[in-house]
Design a protein around this motif. Structure first.
Motif, PDB file in Angstrom:
ATOM      1  N   PRO A 198      -1.566   2.531 -10.942  1.00  0.00           N
ATOM      2  CA  PRO A 198      -0.346   1.946 -10.383  1.00  0.00           C
ATOM      3  C   PRO A 198      -0.311   2.170  -8.868  1.00  0.00           C
ATOM      4  O   PRO A 198      -0.663   3.251  -8.400  1.00  0.00           O
ATOM      5  N   MET A 199       0.048   1.166  -8.125  1.00  0.00           N
ATOM      6  CA  MET A 199       0.133   1.333  -6.673  1.00  0.00           C
ATOM      7  C   MET A 199       1.172   0.393  -6.066  1.00  0.00           C
ATOM      8  O   MET A 199       1.578  -0.589  -6.686  1.00  0.00           O
ATOM      9  N   SER A 200       1.550   0.705  -4.856  1.00  0.00           N
ATOM     10  CA  SER A 200       2.542  -0.116  -4.155  1.00  0.00           C
ATOM     11  C   SER A 200       1.838  -1.293  -3.496  1.00  0.00           C
ATOM     12  O   SER A 200       0.612  -1.346  -3.427  1.00  0.00           O
ATOM     13  N   ILE A 201       2.655  -2.213  -2.968  1.00  0.00           N
ATOM     14  CA  ILE A 201       2.070  -3.388  -2.326  1.00  0.00           C
ATOM     15  C   ILE A 201       1.256  -2.990  -1.100  1.00  0.00           C
ATOM     16  O   ILE A 201       0.179  -3.533  -0.822  1.00  0.00           O
ATOM     17  N   ALA A 202       1.741  -1.996  -0.401  1.00  0.00           N
ATOM     18  CA  ALA A 202       1.002  -1.517   0.776  1.00  0.00           C
ATOM     19  C   ALA A 202      -0.372  -0.997   0.366  1.00  0.00           C
ATOM     20  O   ALA A 202      -1.387  -1.277   1.013  1.00  0.00           O
ATOM     21  N   ASP A 203      -0.394  -0.265  -0.773  1.00  0.00           N
ATOM     22  CA  ASP A 203      -1.680   0.249  -1.288  1.00  0.00           C
ATOM     23  C   ASP A 203      -2.606  -0.913  -1.625  1.00  0.00           C
ATOM     24  O   ASP A 203      -3.804  -0.876  -1.318  1.00  0.00           O
ATOM     25  N   VAL A 204      -2.020  -1.922  -2.264  1.00  0.00           N
ATOM     26  CA  VAL A 204      -2.816  -3.075  -2.659  1.00  0.00           C
ATOM     27  C   VAL A 204      -3.440  -3.707  -1.426  1.00  0.00           C
ATOM     28  O   VAL A 204      -4.632  -4.018  -1.394  1.00  0.00           O
ATOM     29  N   ALA A 205      -2.625  -3.864  -0.396  1.00  0.00           N
ATOM     30  CA  ALA A 205      -3.107  -4.493   0.829  1.00  0.00           C
ATOM     31  C   ALA A 205      -4.263  -3.677   1.407  1.00  0.00           C
ATOM     32  O   ALA A 205      -5.288  -4.231   1.828  1.00  0.00           O
ATOM     33  N   ARG A 206      -4.127  -2.362   1.362  1.00  0.00           N
ATOM     34  CA  ARG A 206      -5.164  -1.507   1.914  1.00  0.00           C
ATOM     35  C   ARG A 206      -6.444  -1.628   1.075  1.00  0.00           C
ATOM     36  O   ARG A 206      -7.544  -1.771   1.597  1.00  0.00           O
ATOM     37  N   GLU A 207      -6.269  -1.560  -0.242  1.00  0.00           N
ATOM     38  CA  GLU A 207      -7.415  -1.591  -1.161  1.00  0.00           C
ATOM     39  C   GLU A 207      -8.190  -2.905  -1.053  1.00  0.00           C
ATOM     40  O   GLU A 207      -9.411  -2.907  -1.133  1.00  0.00           O
ATOM     41  N   THR A 208      -7.450  -4.009  -0.930  1.00  0.00           N
ATOM     42  CA  THR A 208      -8.108  -5.309  -0.986  1.00  0.00           C
ATOM     43  C   THR A 208      -8.439  -5.848   0.389  1.00  0.00           C
ATOM     44  O   THR A 208      -9.171  -6.820   0.509  1.00  0.00           O
ATOM     45  N   GLY A 209      -7.870  -5.245   1.411  1.00  0.00           N
ATOM     46  CA  GLY A 209      -8.092  -5.747   2.758  1.00  0.00           C
ATOM     47  C   GLY A 209      -7.305  -7.019   3.041  1.00  0.00           C
ATOM     48  O   GLY A 209      -7.596  -7.765   3.966  1.00  0.00           O
ATOM     49  N   MET A 210      -6.297  -7.290   2.210  1.00  0.00           N
ATOM     50  CA  MET A 210      -5.473  -8.480   2.435  1.00  0.00           C
ATOM     51  C   MET A 210      -4.320  -8.135   3.359  1.00  0.00           C
ATOM     52  O   MET A 210      -3.911  -6.983   3.434  1.00  0.00           O
ATOM     53  N   PRO A 211      -3.775  -9.151   4.036  1.00  0.00           N
ATOM     54  CA  PRO A 211      -2.518  -8.905   4.759  1.00  0.00           C
ATOM     55  C   PRO A 211      -1.427  -8.534   3.762  1.00  0.00           C
ATOM     56  O   PRO A 211      -1.454  -9.010   2.617  1.00  0.00           O
ATOM     57  N   ALA A 212      -0.506  -7.707   4.169  1.00  0.00           N
ATOM     58  CA  ALA A 212       0.531  -7.221   3.251  1.00  0.00           C
ATOM     59  C   ALA A 212       1.324  -8.369   2.644  1.00  0.00           C
ATOM     60  O   ALA A 212       1.690  -8.335   1.472  1.00  0.00           O
ATOM     61  N   ALA A 213       1.575  -9.403   3.463  1.00  0.00           N
ATOM     62  CA  ALA A 213       2.399 -10.520   2.974  1.00  0.00           C
ATOM     63  C   ALA A 213       1.714 -11.218   1.804  1.00  0.00           C
ATOM     64  O   ALA A 213       2.344 -11.485   0.762  1.00  0.00           O
ATOM     65  N   SER A 214       0.405 -11.499   1.942  1.00  0.00           N
ATOM     66  CA  SER A 214      -0.254 -12.221   0.850  1.00  0.00           C
ATOM     67  C   SER A 214      -0.435 -11.301  -0.355  1.00  0.00           C
ATOM     68  O   SER A 214      -0.361 -11.754  -1.498  1.00  0.00           O
ATOM     69  N   ALA A 215      -0.628 -10.014  -0.118  1.00  0.00           N
ATOM     70  CA  ALA A 215      -0.716  -9.074  -1.237  1.00  0.00           C
ATOM     71  C   ALA A 215       0.576  -9.117  -2.039  1.00  0.00           C
ATOM     72  O   ALA A 215       0.564  -9.138  -3.281  1.00  0.00           O
ATOM     73  N   LYS A 216       1.680  -9.198  -1.341  1.00  0.00           N
ATOM     74  CA  LYS A 216       2.989  -9.236  -1.983  1.00  0.00           C
ATOM     75  C   LYS A 216       3.113 -10.502  -2.844  1.00  0.00           C
ATOM     76  O   LYS A 216       3.547 -10.449  -3.996  1.00  0.00           O
TER      77      LYS A 216
ATOM     78  N   PRO B 194      16.246  -4.095  -3.755  1.00  0.00           N
ATOM     79  CA  PRO B 194      16.356  -3.404  -2.484  1.00  0.00           C
ATOM     80  C   PRO B 194      15.469  -2.166  -2.386  1.00  0.00           C
ATOM     81  O   PRO B 194      15.495  -1.471  -1.393  1.00  0.00           O
ATOM     82  N   THR B 195      14.690  -1.858  -3.392  1.00  0.00           N
ATOM     83  CA  THR B 195      13.876  -0.643  -3.342  1.00  0.00           C
ATOM     84  C   THR B 195      12.872  -0.734  -2.204  1.00  0.00           C
ATOM     85  O   THR B 195      12.334  -1.796  -1.907  1.00  0.00           O
ATOM     86  N   ALA B 196      12.582   0.394  -1.646  1.00  0.00           N
ATOM     87  CA  ALA B 196      11.738   0.424  -0.456  1.00  0.00           C
ATOM     88  C   ALA B 196      10.290   0.107  -0.790  1.00  0.00           C
ATOM     89  O   ALA B 196       9.676  -0.774  -0.207  1.00  0.00           O
ATOM     90  N   ASP B 197       9.746   0.795  -1.764  1.00  0.00           N
ATOM     91  CA  ASP B 197       8.323   0.650  -2.012  1.00  0.00           C
ATOM     92  C   ASP B 197       8.028   0.720  -3.514  1.00  0.00           C
ATOM     93  O   ASP B 197       7.624   1.762  -4.028  1.00  0.00           O
ATOM     94  N   PRO B 198       8.281  -0.365  -4.232  1.00  0.00           N
ATOM     95  CA  PRO B 198       8.090  -0.312  -5.682  1.00  0.00           C
ATOM     96  C   PRO B 198       6.607  -0.174  -6.047  1.00  0.00           C
ATOM     97  O   PRO B 198       5.736  -0.633  -5.305  1.00  0.00           O
ATOM     98  N   ILE B 199       6.374   0.482  -7.168  1.00  0.00           N
ATOM     99  CA  ILE B 199       5.005   0.690  -7.658  1.00  0.00           C
ATOM    100  C   ILE B 199       4.721  -0.343  -8.759  1.00  0.00           C
ATOM    101  O   ILE B 199       5.578  -0.590  -9.600  1.00  0.00           O
ATOM    102  N   PHE B 200       3.539  -0.914  -8.729  1.00  0.00           N
ATOM    103  CA  PHE B 200       3.172  -1.899  -9.761  1.00  0.00           C
ATOM    104  C   PHE B 200       1.995  -1.390 -10.551  1.00  0.00           C
ATOM    105  O   PHE B 200       1.157  -0.642 -10.043  1.00  0.00           O
TER     106      PHE B 200
END
Lengths: 445, 616
Positions: free
Chosen positions: A58-76, A24-30
């Motif tokens: 380490p970054m969150s999924i949102a960061d990953v999406a931003r960095e890679t230019g992927m949609p958040a869903a596929s980044a996840k 349930p965490t809001a924005d986990p870091i990977f």
């Protein structure tokens, strides 16, 4: 083996790791798992890209999406897949860890204290002056587990280890525990311990180095597995199942293709059909169903002309059968019938004549000819009788009918020759003599 | 500074010593500058001991008192056929020792073989000490892989007599592999083909990460360069006899000259295709005859013809070893040739043809064994002195089956050949007779199924067993081989827990008579294989055959009695029946196996006859 696989999959399901996304965490870091050779993992190009972003940052999924230019869903999806394959893990920092994540990170290959929870006796550690404390602990630890560890654990190799891996594991173990590694050292009681450990390792290697004994040993192991082993075994089982499915699919495809090829070849299909029908025909004939046999045979011939020669006897037989039946009917009709049936009788007789001509059986020909003569068709009767005599020139009845028919038609020359033959074959017959006489009279008249 | 340790290759014809300096193994040359020293010992007229090149130089004039190829006799029993054969060809005199071993008489004094080998070993020790300028004690000594326990122990004894601390005895082919793979960081399966002066060995090893695992080894302790020389000598002797009607073998000096010439010719034919053998005045003028000279030409072809069967034999041994160890020839990635005899082109061709590989070029066939011994010595001493893991480790195997004698004089293997040491193995045996209170455990080593043909290592009696019916007692026999190759045997009576053991360390000092006594006259102490299941099936089989025979015999008796042959056959069947009954009574499994086969054959024969009787 399949029983083992079933057992495993059942066991494994209990240990299913809670997916990171369920937390349930809001924005986990990977973060990328340190010290892992990413090139050796089965990553897709996208996952490789994602993990390259995560390396050292380490970054969150949102960061990953931003960095890679992927949609958040596929980044996840990619990040979760990386966690699953062991290339990434939820970052250790922050308090955002649920129990599920604890399990997950515990599963990754973080070095654990192997001796945690063990207390070494000071008396033991004081023995063996030429050994370091670490060595002593290790020897005591290994000796402790000689009996309760399985062969794989003892050699510190994976369940999926190849033959070469097993050898490497044994060689590594040998370098550490072969008594020669402690040549002439003051070992105290450790000498015996080292010996025991090495012998256990050697025994393990002896079993695992031969595929047959290894398979037999593996079968005895299923009841007693560590969590790591269960996971590994389930991976192996998965791989194996996938391989099997793949092989089965290939096999199926091949079969379908082959069937398809046959289906779309009209010629092959016709031939098949003809062969099938002909088989039916022969079966029917053997069973005495002459007409059914003829039907099938005829059909078969329409599909494959080459069968005609073989079909002929079947067809002839059927025709003969039909003639016999028709004759029987005609005879009874003539006996009991009245004038109104004359036309029908004629028709039937003509049909019989056609059929009987095909069979070329003298007895049947003569019989039909007799009937034809009786109903006033001497021309047809003559033809059939002639045919009968061609097939068998000693057929008395043939000549008789031929003579009578010719006489009825007024072809005296033919009638005379037939009567002569008749007399020749049956000199005592008064009937023949009478016929000959009547013909003679008629000619002279 | 690390301790000085050496490796000694104690060869049949030549010996060599090496050490590891600064991580590099190197051979130590003797004062004459030679890297190898002849393994020869002589006692001069003046009673002086001569070793090596000096001994070799005077061998012709002092053949009776010059010992060569002593290694072929070490650890052998006097009655061994090889010793008896050697007696006929060797110029020095062999005598039987008090304990049934072989002794050599030189100038009216007898020497044991380990004593003579010790003289060679101390010479090698001296070579090393001269080089280091200080004392050397620790050494690894090599032996042929196919040496049995007695031969190994005798070699160790020799080292002790020479004042050496023999820290390990290792096999020659293994040593060669160590030298070959040392610090090379290779991952390979290697075959070592070692055809030396007196012995032949073949070993297959896996080398990986500095670990050398011996997978299999085999050999022949009586196949080597000496045999090749002997073939040439015989060829010369027979040629000479044909021409002059004189047997050169009666003249010891002539024989020694022939031997030298033969060896030289053989060596030359490795590089040339033809060579002349010139021995002027081979027989001195005596009476009516003038002095005779020997002059012949030997071609490489002829030599190959003379020795074809020897080369063949070595390849056969390779083939057998691969089969027995279930190794695939195709998995072998490198062949290392060791021993001077492998210089012979024919040998190289055969090896190449057999393995389909060109032999490794980097190895010096005469020095590689000593280098490997030095490498092992250094590794052991390093392990002793450092706290870290060794960078080199050897996992060696036992070359021969090890087991005990069971009822009927058969040999029951407990530890089969090619088992990695250290190892241990237990097996349960049982008694043969009712109320048997003692069993004798006879420990043997060898290849045969029959005890007598194997080497006996020792024996002991387990006494005071509780009286029990035969076959019910359980006696657990455990064999153990330490990393040093020392064999221990324990026997335990499971009912009382009483235990007995021996350690086979010393050379078995048992005379042949005693040995025969042990092997033959011990019915009352015999042990049997404890395996009731096997016995039951055998018993059922045999009893079925017996019934069949019994039913057939009356049918054919009349017919068979008519002829002498038939009479004889009937008698034989009766004997087999008797034997079968006895075997069942004795629970003698090997005998049952044998009798089952015989009865089966008798049955087929009787059936055939019965059919014929019924037919007439």
């Amino acid at each position: 083996m399949s029983a083992v696989g079933d057992h495993l999959s059942r066991r494994v399901s209990r240990y299913q790791i809670t997916s990171v996304t369920d937390t349930p965490t809001a924005d986990p870091i990977f973060e990328a798992v340190a010290g892992i050779d990413i090139t050796s993992l089965p990553l897709t190009p996208e996952e490789g890209f994602v993990v390259s972003r995560l390396l050292g940052r380490p970054m969150s999924i949102a960061d990953v999406a931003r960095e890679t230019g992927m949609p958040a869903a596929s980044a996840k999806i990619h990040v979760n897949s990386l966690v699953h394959k062991g290339a990434a893990r939820p970052s250790g920092s922050g308090q955002a860890h649920s129990a599920g994540q604890e399990t997950s990170s515990g599963r990754t290959k973080r070095p654990r204290d192997p001796y945690a929870g063990l207390i070494f006796s000071p008396a033991d550690l004081a023995d063996g002056r030429d050994l370091s404390e670490e060595q002593k602990k290790r020897i005591l630890f290994m000796e402790l587990h000689i009996d309760d560890w399985n062969h794989y654990q003892l050699l510190e190799i994976k369940r999926s280890a190849s033959g070469a891996d097993i050898k490497s594991g044994y060689f590594k173990a040998s370098k550490e525990f072969h008594p020669d590694a402690y040549f002439r050292k003051d070992l105290g009681k450790f000498a015996d311990r080292i010996d025991r450990v090495f012998r256990a390792m050697k025994a393990a290697y002896d079993v695992l180095s031969r595929p047959i004994s290894r398979a037999a040993y593996d079968d005895t192991l299923v009841g007693d597995l560590t969590e790591d082993e269960i996971e590994e075994l389930s991976n192996i089982a998965d791989l194996k199942r996938r391989d099997q499915e793949h092989a089965a699919r290939l096999k199926r495809n091949e079969a379908t293709r082959k069937a398809g090829r046959l289906k779309w070849n009209p010629l092959a299909q016709r031939l098949n059909k003809a062969r099938e029908l002909f088989r039916l025909a022969e079966d029917a004939r053997r069973a005495g169903k002459v007409e059914e046999a003829a039907t099938h045979a005829r059909l078969a011939c329409t599909f494959d002309e080459a069968l005609t020669v073989r079909a002929e006897p079947i067809l002839t037989e059927a025709d003969a059968h039909k003639v016999t039946v028709t004759l029987r009917r005609l005879n009874s009709a003539m006996q009991y019938g009245d004038a109104s049936m004359e036309a029908d009788i004629k028709k039937a007789a003509e049909a019989a004549a056609v059929l009987v001509e095909q069979t070329r059986r003298p007895e049947l020909l003569v019989e039909v000819a007799t009937v034809l003569l009786k109903i006033g068709l001497p021309q047809r009767a003559f033809r059939l009788a002639n045919l009968a005599c061609e097939v068998n020139d000693k057929h008395i009845a043939g000549w008789r009918v031929m003579g009578q028919a010719a006489a009825a038609e007024g072809k005296w020359a033919l009638a005379g020759r037939a009567a002569e033959r008749w007399l020749l074959l049956e000199p005592s017959s008064t009937e023949a003599r009478a016929l000959a006489k009547s013909i003679k009279d008629a000619r002279s008249a | 500074m690390s301790e000085r340790v050496i490796g000694i290759d104690l060869g049949t014809t030549n010996s060599c010593v090496a050490t590891v300096e600064g991580g590099v193994p190197k051979v130590i040359a003797n004062k004459g500058g030679y890297k190898t020293t002849p393994s020869m010992v002589a006692i001069s007229e003046a009673g002086r001991r001569l070793v090596g090149h000096i001994a070799k130089r005077q061998a012709i004039t002092n053949a009776n008192n010059t010992v060569y190829a002593a290694k072929r006799l070490i650890g052998r029993k006097w009655t061994h056929p090889a010793v008896q054969r050697a007696r006929q060809v060797l110029p020095y005199k062999l005598v039987e020792g008090e304990t049934g071993d072989v002794r050599i008489e030189l100038h009216d004094k007898t020497y044991s073989i380990p004593e003579l080998s010790a003289i060679v070993l101390s010479e090698m020790k001296k070579v090393a000490e001269d080089y280091f300028g200080g004392p050397v004690e620790k050494a690894v000594v090599t032996i042929p892989a196919y040496f049995n326990d007695g031969q190994r122990q005798a070699t160790k004894d020799a080292g002790r007599i020479a004042g050496l601390d023999v820290i390990r005895i290792i096999n020659e082919p293994t040593a060669a592999a160590l030298a070959y793979g040392f610090k090379k960081n290779i991952r390979k399966r290697v075959a070592v083909f070692d055809l030396g002066g007196g012995t032949f060995d073949i070993s297959v090893l896996d080398i990986q990460d500095g670990v050398f695992e011996v997978l299999a080894t085999a050999g022949d302790t009586y196949l080597g360069g000496e045999d090749f020389d002997q073939r040439i000598v015989e060829w010369l002797v027979f040629g000479f006899a044909k021409e002059h009607k004189l047997d050169l073998r009666t003249d010891v000096m002539a024989l020694q000259r022939l031997r030298d010439a033969a060896e030289q010719a053989k060596v030359q034919l490795s590089s040339t295709t033809t060579t002349d053998i010139n021995l002027p005045f081979i027989m001195s003028a005596s009476g009516k005859q003038d002095a005779l000279h020997l002059q012949r030409t030997l071609t490489r072809e002829k030599l190959e013809e003379l020795t074809a069967d020897l080369v063949e034999r070595s390849v056969e041994i390779c083939d057998r070893m691969l089969k027995e160890a279930r190794l695939d020839k195709a998995d072998i990635e490198e062949v290392v040739l060791v021993g001077g005899q492998t210089r012979m082109p024919r040998v190289q061709q055969m090896v190449k043809a057999f393995f389909g590989l060109d032999p490794a070029k980097s190895v010096h066939p005469d020095e590689v064994v000593a280098l490997g011994a030095a490498v092992q010595a250094a590794a052991l001493v390093n392990a002793q002195q450092s706290g870290s893991q060794p960078d080199l480790l050897l996992l060696d195997v036992t070359p021969l089956n090890l087991g005990i004698m069971i009822a009927g004089g058969y040999f029951n293997t407990l530890i089969p050949a090619n088992t990695t040491v250290p190892t241990s193995k237990s097996h349960t045996f049982t008694t043969v007779r009712d109320n048997q209170t003692a069993v004798k455990i006879v420990v043997l080593q060898g290849e045969s199924d029959v005890s007598k043909q194997n080497e006996m290592l020792g024996e002991f009696i387990l006494t005071d067993l509780p009286a029990m019916p035969r076959g019910t007692m359980e006696i657990e026999v455990t064999f153990d081989i330490s990393p040093e190759g020392i064999v221990s045997v324990f026997a335990k009576d499971k009912a009382t827990g009483r235990e007995q053991s021996i350690q086979v360390t010393a050379t078995s000092r048992m005379s042949e008579d005693e040995l025969q006594h042990v092997l033959e006259a011990n019915e009352e102490f015999a042990v049997a294989e404890k395996n009731t299941e096997v016995f039951q099936t055998l018993r059922n089989d045999v009893e079925r055959h017996l019934r069949e025979v019994d039913s057939l015999v009356p049918k054919v008796r009349e017919f068979l009695s008519a002829s002498d042959f038939g009479e004889d056959a009937l008698k034989k069947v009766e004997t087999q029946k008797e034997r079968a009954r006895r075997a069942i009574q004795m629970q003698d499994i090997p005998a049952l196996k044998e009798v089952r086969e015989k009865l089966e054959r008798a049955n087929t024969m009787l059936k055939g006859v019965a059919e014929r009787v019924a037919g007439t």
